[in-house]
Write a protein that holds these residues in place. Sequence first.
Motif, PDB file in Angstrom:
ATOM      1  N   VAL A 167     -15.179  26.411   2.924  1.00 44.02           N
ATOM      2  CA  VAL A 167     -15.364  25.025   2.578  1.00 44.02           C
ATOM      3  C   VAL A 167     -14.402  24.534   3.096  1.00 44.02           C
ATOM      4  N   PRO A 168     -14.380  23.013   3.717  1.00 44.29           N
ATOM      5  CA  PRO A 168     -13.396  22.277   4.107  1.00 44.29           C
ATOM      6  C   PRO A 168     -12.706  21.757   2.570  1.00 44.29           C
ATOM      7  N   ILE A 169     -11.465  21.825   2.516  1.00 38.37           N
ATOM      8  CA  ILE A 169     -10.725  21.359   1.232  1.00 38.37           C
ATOM      9  C   ILE A 169      -9.710  20.531   2.038  1.00 38.37           C
ATOM     10  N   LYS A 170      -9.522  19.132   1.427  1.00 39.95           N
ATOM     11  CA  LYS A 170      -8.306  18.494   1.716  1.00 39.95           C
ATOM     12  C   LYS A 170      -7.124  18.585   0.889  1.00 39.95           C
ATOM     13  N   ILE A 171      -6.075  19.121   1.060  1.00 39.93           N
ATOM     14  CA  ILE A 171      -4.987  19.573   0.152  1.00 39.93           C
ATOM     15  C   ILE A 171      -3.770  18.673   0.734  1.00 39.93           C
ATOM     16  N   ASN A 172      -3.419  17.706   0.000  1.00 37.64           N
ATOM     17  CA  ASN A 172      -1.991  16.777   0.135  1.00 37.64           C
ATOM     18  C   ASN A 172      -2.356  16.170   1.477  1.00 37.64           C
ATOM     19  N   GLY A 173      -3.652  15.987   1.840  1.00 29.90           N
ATOM     20  CA  GLY A 173      -4.198  15.157   3.021  1.00 29.90           C
ATOM     21  C   GLY A 173      -4.338  15.901   4.270  1.00 29.90           C
ATOM     22  N   TRP A 210       4.737  22.130   1.702  1.00 36.33           N
ATOM     23  CA  TRP A 210       4.291  22.063   0.251  1.00 36.33           C
ATOM     24  C   TRP A 210       5.200  23.089  -0.612  1.00 36.33           C
ATOM     25  N   VAL A 211       5.802  24.057  -0.203  1.00 37.59           N
ATOM     26  CA  VAL A 211       6.546  25.072  -1.061  1.00 37.59           C
ATOM     27  C   VAL A 211       7.708  25.464  -0.235  1.00 37.59           C
ATOM     28  N   SER A 212       8.670  26.066  -0.853  1.00 40.13           N
ATOM     29  CA  SER A 212       9.776  26.793  -0.402  1.00 40.13           C
ATOM     30  C   SER A 212       9.189  28.241  -0.098  1.00 40.13           C
ATOM     31  N   HIS A 213       9.868  28.578   1.070  1.00 37.45           N
ATOM     32  CA  HIS A 213       9.473  30.272   1.182  1.00 37.45           C
ATOM     33  C   HIS A 213       9.997  31.137   0.146  1.00 37.45           C
ATOM     34  N   GLY A 214       8.793  31.901  -0.341  1.00 37.43           N
ATOM     35  CA  GLY A 214       9.379  32.812  -1.346  1.00 37.43           C
ATOM     36  C   GLY A 214       8.712  32.402  -2.656  1.00 37.43           C
ATOM     37  N   HIS A 215       8.346  30.968  -2.689  1.00 36.16           N
ATOM     38  CA  HIS A 215       7.526  30.706  -4.173  1.00 36.16           C
ATOM     39  C   HIS A 215       6.411  31.092  -4.268  1.00 36.16           C
ATOM     40  N   LYS A 216       5.949  31.251  -5.560  1.00 34.95           N
ATOM     41  CA  LYS A 216       4.542  31.958  -5.832  1.00 34.95           C
ATOM     42  C   LYS A 216       3.492  30.990  -6.022  1.00 34.95           C
ATOM     43  N   PHE A 241       2.553  26.256  -6.251  1.00 29.33           N
ATOM     44  CA  PHE A 241       3.003  24.946  -6.180  1.00 29.33           C
ATOM     45  C   PHE A 241       2.012  24.004  -6.888  1.00 29.33           C
ATOM     46  N   ARG A 242       2.212  22.846  -7.265  1.00 29.14           N
ATOM     47  CA  ARG A 242       1.197  22.045  -7.667  1.00 29.14           C
ATOM     48  C   ARG A 242       1.186  20.898  -6.712  1.00 29.14           C
ATOM     49  N   ALA A 243      -0.259  20.873  -6.082  1.00 29.43           N
ATOM     50  CA  ALA A 243      -0.589  19.888  -5.124  1.00 29.43           C
ATOM     51  C   ALA A 243      -0.493  18.518  -5.651  1.00 29.43           C
ATOM     52  N   THR A 244      -0.405  17.549  -4.856  1.00 32.90           N
ATOM     53  CA  THR A 244      -0.228  16.242  -5.123  1.00 32.90           C
ATOM     54  C   THR A 244      -1.585  15.626  -5.232  1.00 32.90           C
ATOM     55  N   SER A 245      -2.357  16.119  -4.435  1.00 34.18           N
ATOM     56  CA  SER A 245      -4.032  15.776  -4.110  1.00 34.18           C
ATOM     57  C   SER A 245      -4.788  17.029  -3.643  1.00 34.18           C
ATOM     58  N   LEU A 246      -5.979  17.330  -4.179  1.00 34.51           N
ATOM     59  CA  LEU A 246      -6.820  17.848  -3.648  1.00 34.51           C
ATOM     60  C   LEU A 246      -8.260  17.413  -3.562  1.00 34.51           C
ATOM     61  N   MET A 247      -8.847  17.150  -2.211  1.00 32.97           N
ATOM     62  CA  MET A 247     -10.063  16.433  -2.443  1.00 32.97           C
ATOM     63  C   MET A 247     -11.202  17.691  -1.818  1.00 32.97           C
ATOM     64  N   ILE A 248     -12.296  17.332  -2.555  1.00 32.00           N
ATOM     65  CA  ILE A 248     -13.624  18.213  -2.037  1.00 32.00           C
ATOM     66  C   ILE A 248     -14.873  17.123  -1.784  1.00 32.00           C
ATOM     67  N   GLY A 249     -14.940  16.705  -0.526  1.00 36.65           N
ATOM     68  CA  GLY A 249     -15.485  15.680  -0.094  1.00 36.65           C
ATOM     69  C   GLY A 249     -14.886  14.322  -0.932  1.00 36.65           C
ATOM     70  N   SER A 250     -15.803  13.433  -1.652  1.00 36.04           N
ATOM     71  CA  SER A 250     -15.093  12.264  -2.257  1.00 36.04           C
ATOM     72  C   SER A 250     -14.538  12.680  -3.526  1.00 36.04           C
ATOM     73  N   THR A 251     -14.708  14.001  -4.201  1.00 39.56           N
ATOM     74  CA  THR A 251     -14.057  14.260  -5.515  1.00 39.56           C
ATOM     75  C   THR A 251     -12.875  14.873  -5.539  1.00 39.56           C
ATOM     76  N   SER A 252     -12.096  14.098  -6.438  1.00 40.33           N
ATOM     77  CA  SER A 252     -10.576  14.381  -6.365  1.00 40.33           C
ATOM     78  C   SER A 252     -10.138  15.447  -7.558  1.00 40.33           C
ATOM     79  N   ILE A 253      -9.518  16.250  -7.477  1.00 47.29           N
ATOM     80  CA  ILE A 253      -9.086  17.322  -8.424  1.00 47.29           C
ATOM     81  C   ILE A 253      -7.387  16.896  -8.659  1.00 47.29           C
ATOM     82  N   ASP A 254      -7.468  16.466  -9.855  1.00 47.94           N
ATOM     83  CA  ASP A 254      -5.940  16.030 -10.300  1.00 47.94           C
ATOM     84  C   ASP A 254      -4.777  17.139 -10.420  1.00 47.94           C
ATOM     85  N   ARG A 255      -3.776  16.952  -9.374  1.00 47.98           N
ATOM     86  CA  ARG A 255      -2.675  17.949  -9.441  1.00 47.98           C
ATOM     87  C   ARG A 255      -2.901  19.457  -9.715  1.00 47.98           C
ATOM     88  N   PRO A 256      -3.859  20.032  -8.948  1.00 50.34           N
ATOM     89  CA  PRO A 256      -3.984  21.524  -9.468  1.00 50.34           C
ATOM     90  C   PRO A 256      -2.925  22.323  -8.747  1.00 50.34           C
TER      91      PRO A 256
END
Length: 297
Positions: free
Chosen positions: A53-59, A85-91, A93-108
């Motif tokens: 599935v195509p997902i838009k994360i942080n644009g 989006w994250v420094s190397h070694g981090h497990k 991160f909280r995305a600024t935006s995540l979009m599935i089509g026109s549906t926006s998921i709030d900071r997952p």
Amino acid sequence: MLSWTLAVLQAAVASAVGVTVQDASSSLQGKAQCVPFDWVSDDESSPRAAISVPIKINGKIVRLQLDTGSDATILYGHVADHAGWVSHGHKSFRATSLMIGSTSIDRPEIYIASDMEEDARLVGTLGLPELMGRITVIDYPRQRFCLFSEADLPAPLKSATYVRADLRHSKFFVPVAFDAFHSDAVVFDTGSSSMPLIVDLDTWKKVTGLADVAHASTAIKGTAWGKQVTMSGAPAVGTMMVGKLGLGKATVFTDGDQPTAYADWPFRAAGVLGNASLWNGIVIVDLTAKVRFGFVP
């Protein structure tokens, strides 16, 4: 008054008859909440081993495997740190935006599996948490994935046949039954794409009537979270039912090397329901307050 009465009667008849897969699919055409998905082959046993599935994360558009059996959304390898989006070694991160089509998921919150290999087809997993509070629609014949608010669900899909489901331990459970087996603790898992149902060995014996996996009629070799597995399958005796939904004859699988895989889970589980018995229809996973599973055959 006459026209209003006629409209009510027509709606009642439509509800009683149910909706056809053609009507349900047509109602999704052009919906901004829907995106096309691709089937990914495992190059060994199935051309429909995963849903991409195509997902838009942080644009940025990335392709993730739809996995309703996963309790997290995950990026593999170094996708996240290469994107900044994250420094190397981090497990995680909280995305600024995540979009599935026109549906926006709030900071997952998105997790990192740096030991897993990404490729051009799949760079991660879209898990159940991002579907919470909404209604997921999987149109298998037209290869569409949609994520609706309850108010925006197209009317024909409201006439689908639904069964009560259960949401616990970050898993979505549906009731599954055969003549010799019934359980309300089967996980709907789109990550188990090419197998209709997977159960522990003792349950497999009851459902298939066979004494051992040596008598299995088919085997699927593949990879599950980076590990090679071989699943043994055989036709079940009787029709597979999900609640009151009849899904016809099914080949049921088990892992002979892990005969108590589901019994060993830290909570009650009896197996997983995959995509294969649903390929000809439309699935509706309602994760609003109703918590129900719908299907248009």
